[in-house]
Design a protein around this motif. Structure first.
Motif, mmCIF file in Angstrom:
data_model
loop_
_atom_site.group_PDB
_atom_site.id
_atom_site.type_symbol
_atom_site.label_atom_id
_atom_site.label_comp_id
_atom_site.label_asym_id
_atom_site.label_seq_id
_atom_site.Cartn_x
_atom_site.Cartn_y
_atom_site.Cartn_z
ATOM 1 N N PHE A 111 9.547 21.198 6.695
ATOM 2 C CA PHE A 111 9.642 19.377 6.740
ATOM 3 C C PHE A 111 10.640 18.890 7.857
ATOM 4 C CE2 PHE A 111 9.676 14.681 5.113
ATOM 5 C CZ PHE A 111 8.731 14.656 6.250
ATOM 6 N N ILE A 145 7.506 27.533 -8.318
ATOM 7 C CA ILE A 145 6.619 26.565 -8.010
ATOM 8 C C ILE A 145 7.096 25.809 -6.990
ATOM 9 C CG2 ILE A 145 4.904 25.024 -8.206
ATOM 10 C CD1 ILE A 145 3.750 26.445 -10.480
ATOM 11 N N VAL A 151 -0.393 18.135 -11.076
ATOM 12 C CA VAL A 151 -0.721 19.321 -10.331
ATOM 13 C C VAL A 151 0.254 19.884 -11.149
ATOM 14 C CG1 VAL A 151 -0.657 21.146 -8.809
ATOM 15 C CG2 VAL A 151 -1.565 19.060 -8.394
ATOM 16 N N THR A 198 0.625 -1.156 0.047
ATOM 17 C CA THR A 198 -0.471 0.094 0.454
ATOM 18 C C THR A 198 1.262 1.210 -0.124
ATOM 19 O OG1 THR A 198 -0.282 -0.165 2.519
ATOM 20 C CG2 THR A 198 -1.900 -0.716 1.638
ATOM 21 N N ASN A 199 2.135 1.175 0.953
ATOM 22 C CA ASN A 199 2.697 2.456 1.268
ATOM 23 C C ASN A 199 3.504 2.606 -0.863
ATOM 24 O OD1 ASN A 199 3.070 3.113 3.676
ATOM 25 N ND2 ASN A 199 4.667 1.899 3.701
ATOM 26 N N GLY A 208 8.886 26.160 -3.806
ATOM 27 C CA GLY A 208 7.593 27.070 -2.848
ATOM 28 C C GLY A 208 8.167 25.474 -2.269
ATOM 29 N N LEU A 209 8.145 24.208 -3.280
ATOM 30 C CA LEU A 209 7.595 23.143 -2.696
ATOM 31 C C LEU A 209 9.065 22.567 -1.487
ATOM 32 C CD1 LEU A 209 6.288 20.928 -5.823
ATOM 33 C CD2 LEU A 209 4.783 21.286 -3.343
ATOM 34 N N VAL A 254 0.953 7.272 -6.460
ATOM 35 C CA VAL A 254 -0.541 7.918 -7.095
ATOM 36 C C VAL A 254 -0.520 9.502 -6.443
ATOM 37 C CG1 VAL A 254 -2.531 8.948 -6.418
ATOM 38 C CG2 VAL A 254 -2.636 6.018 -6.096
ATOM 39 N N GLN A 300 -0.417 21.461 -14.624
ATOM 40 C CA GLN A 300 -1.725 22.262 -14.413
ATOM 41 C C GLN A 300 -0.976 23.537 -14.247
ATOM 42 O OE1 GLN A 300 -5.501 22.483 -14.945
ATOM 43 N NE2 GLN A 300 -5.611 20.653 -15.895
ATOM 44 N N ALA A 301 -0.353 23.596 -13.330
ATOM 45 C CA ALA A 301 -0.135 24.885 -13.091
ATOM 46 C C ALA A 301 0.704 25.639 -13.655
ATOM 47 C CB ALA A 301 0.492 24.423 -11.563
ATOM 48 N N LEU A 323 9.026 23.949 1.438
ATOM 49 C CA LEU A 323 7.797 22.943 1.965
ATOM 50 C C LEU A 323 8.907 21.614 2.570
ATOM 51 C CD1 LEU A 323 5.080 23.577 0.117
ATOM 52 C CD2 LEU A 323 5.364 23.923 2.679
#
Lengths: 219, 208
Positions: free
Chosen positions: A198, A187, A18, A3-4, A190-191, A10, A21-22, A194
């Motif tokens: 984190f 973009i 994204v 599942t990990n 910015g990530l 995904v 799109q961005a 983050l």
């Protein structure tokens, strides 16, 4: 573990989507740009992504904050004003609704010159009729008859108009090059921030955990 | 949604900053070590969601996704949204530094409120209840945020009804789209990572 891996896959796919799109997308930051065009001052207002501000209100303020003029933008986000009769710096404010607002400052020396000779009484009468009949002619036939030096003012206006017409598209192109919309660089930057924050948070919480276990062990 | 600099009056800005400061303190305390990855990813989601544009008819707005954040993070939505807005302000000029407080409050407070109210229903065993609750969890916070934006502008002196009408109509497509986006996100999470949505207390027996 399975599942990990799914989640990671995904998430990556979503992030990719994204990102694509961005880059094409626009979002709501508002910008305004103003320039002198002939004896007018024109402004262009746009949301990031170069989508024009339609029917937004543009105000002109002098350096004291007094409102001199206001008008609505057209479908291209443009609106032009007659040059206000003031020598102060001008601030252009666009209000695009829902609390969207931007400013642009135009310094006095970048403004079209004031029409000082609004009523030039003396020399005008001596000018010949052919020259005064085509004051706004923007064709290349701006022929100032030699010898009519008295028509200097008229020639100056004509020259100014001609120059404005020539330079208008260039200043326009400059505004278009000065697009402040978010780019892919912004973009990803910015990530990156983050991710860094984190890491910092993990380090901080890890240090706290270690301190806790140490106090438990030392007891 | 992002109110620019120089629009609001000082009292509104200060009130927003104070409320957000409180929310940040409470929110940061609520984030445990194991929530840090969740919070960071949601910050990233919020940061890029505003770049996805919805053009329907004359209006054109962007996703907010504050509902999703509220449902997952609870009061922790404050730091998550604050961080996203800070970076948007610095890098994209969305909103601004002086309006950071009020903008965070406008988007985070409804997220926290509806996250708190709807979480039990989202965790419901009944698929219908859970689906409807997650749709509401997506749309109600956006709607409430739009109202709060209108309220902020009203307190500064604009006509409330005119602005409210403008903001709500403008965001209506987003309200509808986010209902579906959040619904699918939550269904996916429930399938793949159900522990993300469970009440925090239930995680403790496993952790100990």
């Amino acid at each position: 573990m399975k599942t990990n891996r799914m989640v990671l896959l995904v998430a990556l796919a979503a992030a990719g989507l994204v990102m694509i799109q961005a880059v094409r997308a626009q979002a709501h930051a508002v910008f305004i740009f103003a320039w002198g065009e002939g004896d007018q001052i024109c402004t262009n207002s746009y949301f990031s992504g170069k989508s024009p501000v339609r029917q937004g209100t543009v105000l002109i303020q002098d350096s004291a904050g007094k409102q001199l003029d206001s008008a609505k933008t057209d479908d291209k986000g443009d609106v032009c004003f007659n040059r206000p009769q003031t020598t102060s710096d001008l601030t252009f404010v666009v209000e695009a609704g829902e609390g969207h607002r931007a400013e642009f400052k135009l310094r006095a020396e970048d403004l079209p010159p004031l029409e000082t000779s609004a009523a030039p009484t003396g020399p005008e009468t001596s000018g010949d009729a052919s020259a005064s009949a085509t004051p706004s002619g923007n064709a290349g036939t701006a022929s100032v008859p030699a010898g009519s030096g008295a028509n200097l003012d008229e020639f100056r206006t004509m020259f100014r108009q001609e120059l404005g017409a020539q330079l208008g598209p260039i200043t326009r192109a400059l505004t278009e090059a000065d697009d402040k919309s978010p780019t892919l660089k912004d973009i990803i930057g910015g990530l990156g921030w983050l991710v860094g924050i984190f890491g910092l948070a993990c380090w901080y919480s890890g240090r706290k955990l270690r301190q806790k276990t140490q106090t438990i062990l030392s007891k | 949604m992002h109110i620019s600099e120089g629009v609001l009056s000082a009292p509104v800005l200060i009130a927003g900053a104070v409320l957000t400061a409180g929310g940040l303190v409470a929110g940061l305390r609520s984030i445990r070590s194991e929530d840090i990855p969740k919070a960071s990813i949601l910050s990233a989601v919020f940061f890029v969601a505003s770049l996805i544009h919805v053009n329907i008819g004359p209006s054109s707005t962007h996703l907010v996704l504050n509902g999703l954040i509220g449902v997952i993070m609870g009061i922790g939505a404050f730091p998550v949204i604050f961080l996203g807005l800070l970076l948007q302000g610095l890098l994209f000029s969305f909103g601004g530094m002086t309006t950071l407080g009020i903008n965070t409050f406008n988007m985070a407070a409804p997220a926290v409120l509806f996250g708190f109210l709807l979480r039990p229903f989202i965790n419901s065993k009944s698929l219908a209840v859970s689906t409807i609750a997650s749709m509401l969890g997506g749309s109600l916070p956006v709607l409430t945020s739009a109202l709060l934006v209108a309220l902020s502008l009203f307190l500064t002196g604009e006509q409330f009804l005119a602005v409210a009408y403008e903001v709500i109509i403008g965001n209506l497509p987003v309200v509808i789209i986010e209902a579906f986006v959040v619904m699918f996100c939550i269904r996916f999470l429930k399938k793949v990572r159900p522990e993300v949505l469970e009440p925090q207390l239930e995680q403790f027996p496993q952790a100990a």
